[in-house]
Write a protein that holds these residues in place. Structure first.
Motif, short mmCIF file in Angstrom:
data_model
loop_
_atom_site.label_atom_id
_atom_site.label_comp_id
_atom_site.label_asym_id
_atom_site.label_seq_id
_atom_site.Cartn_x
_atom_site.Cartn_y
_atom_site.Cartn_z
N LEU A 76 0.85 -1.08 0.12
CA LEU A 76 0.27 -0.04 0.02
C LEU A 76 0.89 1.36 0.00
CD1 LEU A 76 -2.81 1.07 0.03
CD2 LEU A 76 -2.62 0.97 2.61
N ASP A 77 0.89 1.95 -1.15
CA ASP A 77 1.43 3.25 -1.23
C ASP A 77 0.41 4.34 -1.38
OD1 ASP A 77 0.71 2.82 -3.79
OD2 ASP A 77 2.66 2.40 -4.64
N LEU A 78 0.50 5.47 -1.66
CA LEU A 78 -0.38 6.44 -1.90
C LEU A 78 -1.21 6.32 -3.04
CD1 LEU A 78 -1.29 8.83 -0.58
CD2 LEU A 78 -0.06 10.49 -1.78
N THR A 79 -0.55 5.85 -4.00
CA THR A 79 -1.16 5.67 -5.34
C THR A 79 -2.69 4.56 -5.31
OG1 THR A 79 0.64 6.31 -6.78
CG2 THR A 79 -0.93 5.08 -7.57
N THR A 80 -1.89 3.48 -4.73
CA THR A 80 -2.85 2.31 -4.37
C THR A 80 -4.08 2.86 -3.45
OG1 THR A 80 -0.97 0.51 -4.65
CG2 THR A 80 -3.02 -0.12 -3.70
N TYR A 81 -3.63 3.49 -2.26
CA TYR A 81 -4.50 3.95 -1.70
C TYR A 81 -5.65 4.56 -2.00
CZ TYR A 81 -6.26 6.72 2.30
OH TYR A 81 -7.23 7.49 3.19
N LYS A 82 -5.38 5.53 -2.83
CA LYS A 82 -6.41 6.47 -3.70
C LYS A 82 -7.23 5.91 -4.65
CE LYS A 82 -3.87 10.96 -3.59
NZ LYS A 82 -3.25 11.87 -4.42
N THR A 83 -7.09 4.46 -5.02
CA THR A 83 -8.12 3.72 -5.52
C THR A 83 -9.25 3.36 -4.71
OG1 THR A 83 -7.20 1.63 -5.05
CG2 THR A 83 -6.30 2.93 -7.16
N ASP A 84 -9.22 3.19 -3.47
CA ASP A 84 -10.20 2.96 -2.66
C ASP A 84 -10.05 3.39 -1.18
OD1 ASP A 84 -12.55 1.98 -1.25
OD2 ASP A 84 -12.44 0.10 -2.36
N PRO A 85 -9.80 4.92 -0.99
CA PRO A 85 -9.32 5.12 0.40
C PRO A 85 -10.09 4.61 1.74
CG PRO A 85 -9.69 7.01 -1.09
CD PRO A 85 -10.28 5.86 -1.75
N ASP A 86 -11.63 4.68 1.41
CA ASP A 86 -12.28 3.92 2.79
C ASP A 86 -12.03 2.50 3.10
OD1 ASP A 86 -13.65 6.70 3.06
OD2 ASP A 86 -15.19 5.98 1.65
N PHE A 87 -11.82 1.69 1.80
CA PHE A 87 -11.47 0.26 1.79
C PHE A 87 -10.28 0.06 2.63
CE2 PHE A 87 -9.27 -3.50 0.53
CZ PHE A 87 -9.97 -4.38 0.77
N TYR A 88 -9.01 0.87 2.36
CA TYR A 88 -7.84 0.73 3.18
C TYR A 88 -7.74 1.23 4.30
CZ TYR A 88 -6.32 -1.17 -1.36
OH TYR A 88 -6.04 -1.77 -2.58
N GLU A 89 -8.44 2.48 4.56
CA GLU A 89 -8.58 3.00 6.17
C GLU A 89 -9.27 1.85 6.79
OE1 GLU A 89 -7.50 5.79 7.55
OE2 GLU A 89 -6.86 6.87 5.87
#
Length: 161
Positions: free
Chosen positions: A15-28
């Motif tokens: 998980l880097d910022l680019t991957t995180y931005k694909t689904d922020p709620d899911f990763y949070e």
């Protein structure tokens, strides 16, 4: 990286910022569930603190995490701050799979060394680190590493890339 662990589907995500931005709620939610905390603020860590996460999902359920922090930009030294596999998922090779994903990725990012603090009595963690080429080194050998936040982590391990 995908695999089958005891007939369950295992997926490991760096998980880097680019991957995180694909689904922020899911990763949070995934990170909060693993750490059992609602106050992780993954996005802030990814943006401002040179942090990366490796997250393991078993049948789409978050079950393990590695938190990595860049501690020396000039020397590209990273430190593994947490390795956690939820209890019901332990002894299935998940931590090894997360390391198989994160170590090559850190090498791609230019890492020259990876540090990790380990509790002296944590034999499984020592075995994991040894398996991936880490070795015990004196705490304080690297500037600003003669601490562990809670005063509990007694050993520092290092891997040269």
């Amino acid at each position: 990286m995908k695999g089958d662990v005891n007939n369950m589907k295992l997926e490991i995500i760096f998980l880097d910022l680019t991957t995180y931005k694909t689904d922020p709620d899911f990763y949070e939610n995934a990170v909060a569930n693993i750490f059992d905390s609602n106050y992780v603020n993954v996005e802030n860590q990814l943006k401002h603190k040179n942090v990366y996460f490796v997250i393991a999902f078993m049948d789409n359920v978050p079950c393990g995490i590695v938190r990595i922090v860049l501690i020396y930009k000039r020397k590209t030294v990273y430190c593994i701050r947490q390795v956690l596999v939820l209890e019901k998922y332990r002894n299935k090779g998940i931590a090894s799979k997360m390391y198989e994903k994160c170590i090559p990725k850190l090498k791609e990012l230019g890492a020259t060394k990876i540090l990790s603090f380990i509790l002296q009595q944590n034999i499984p963690s020592k075995r994991l680190h040894s398996k991936f080429g880490f070795y015990n080194t004196p705490k304080g050998y690297y500037e600003n590493t003669n601490y562990d936040g809670n005063g509990e982590l007694e050993e520092m391990w290092c891997k040269k890339i």
